[in-house]
Design an enzyme around this catalytic site. Structure first.
Site, PDB file in Angstrom:
ATOM      1  N   HIS A  61      21.137 -37.517 -25.141  1.00  0.00           N
ATOM      2  CA  HIS A  61      20.400 -38.658 -24.617  1.00  0.00           C
ATOM      3  C   HIS A  61      21.402 -39.724 -24.159  1.00  0.00           C
ATOM      4  CE1 HIS A  61      16.319 -37.831 -26.800  1.00  0.00           C
ATOM      5  NE2 HIS A  61      16.763 -36.796 -26.107  1.00  0.00           N
ATOM      6  N   GLU A  63      21.712 -42.846 -24.817  1.00  0.00           N
ATOM      7  CA  GLU A  63      22.275 -43.691 -25.882  1.00  0.00           C
ATOM      8  C   GLU A  63      23.390 -42.966 -26.631  1.00  0.00           C
ATOM      9  OE1 GLU A  63      17.733 -44.280 -26.247  1.00  0.00           O
ATOM     10  OE2 GLU A  63      19.146 -42.868 -25.332  1.00  0.00           O
TER      11      GLU A  63
END
Length: 203
Positions: A61, A63
């Protein structure tokens, strides 16, 4: 007040636009368009774009990509006094990683009513037993962040209400910034940044 470079410090909106540029890169790679940037002071020290499909990695992801890149850049897995900007509300995995990394502040764009862990389905950051607290602000450029996702999914399937995102929807008790609505999630390899979104070392 001016920064050391003689220019005015950039705002949450400025950094969220940089995260949106990372989301555009994810979409160019046929990934769900989510982007993230990690900031220390007024400097972008790491970026991430969603990339689980191209990397064959379910944890890729935006992040997570930004946190990994920052850890390598700083030589430390503790990312103290940093702010993470992400275009979609983080999932449980990403929220937990943000806490473990000791990120000081999270700013996200669109709310994720199906998987968001900053207030939508659960608020990981409010769990009482955690030994680190993250200041969370949702809804910065939420409409732009949500529209980017909606356009992506509309292009992939017949238009219909799938309930993926509803804008503006703010969970009860969730922290928001003035005039904002939304928040972050997703990873990918660091790439070129747009104008005004340059990273630099803080070491």
């Amino acid at each position: 007040m001016s920064s050391g470079s003689g220019t005015a410090p950039r705002s949450d909106v400025d950094f969220m636009r940089c995260a949106l540029e990372r989301a555009v890169q994810a979409q160019a790679n046929a990934e769900v368009p989510v982007g993230a940037v990690l900031v220390h002071g007024d400097a972008i020290i790491a970026v991430g774009s969603n990339s689980p499909i191209t990397s064959h990695d379910p944890t890729a992801h935006a992040e997570i990509a930004a946190l990994r890149a920052a850890g390598r850049a700083l030589g430390n897995y503790r990312l103290n006094d940093t702010t993470l900007y992400v275009t979609l509300e983080p999932c449980i995995m990403c929220a937990s990683a943000i806490v473990h990394a000791r990120v000081r502040r999270l700013v996200f764009g669109a709310w994720d009513t199906r998987a968001g862990a900053a207030g939508s389905i659960i608020d990981v950051f409010a769990l009482p037993s955690l030994n680190h607290r993250v200041d969370v602000f949702g809804g910065v450029l939420s409409e732009e962040c949500a529209a980017q996702l909606e356009r992506f999914f509309a292009a992939r399937r017949a238009p219909r209400d799938r309930g993926y995102l509803r804008v503006p929807v703010v969970p009860a008790g969730a922290a928001t910034t003035a005039g904002a609505v939304g928040v972050a999630t997703t990873v990918g390899p660091a790439g070129a940044l747009g104008a005004g979104c340059h990273s630099r070392s803080v070491k």
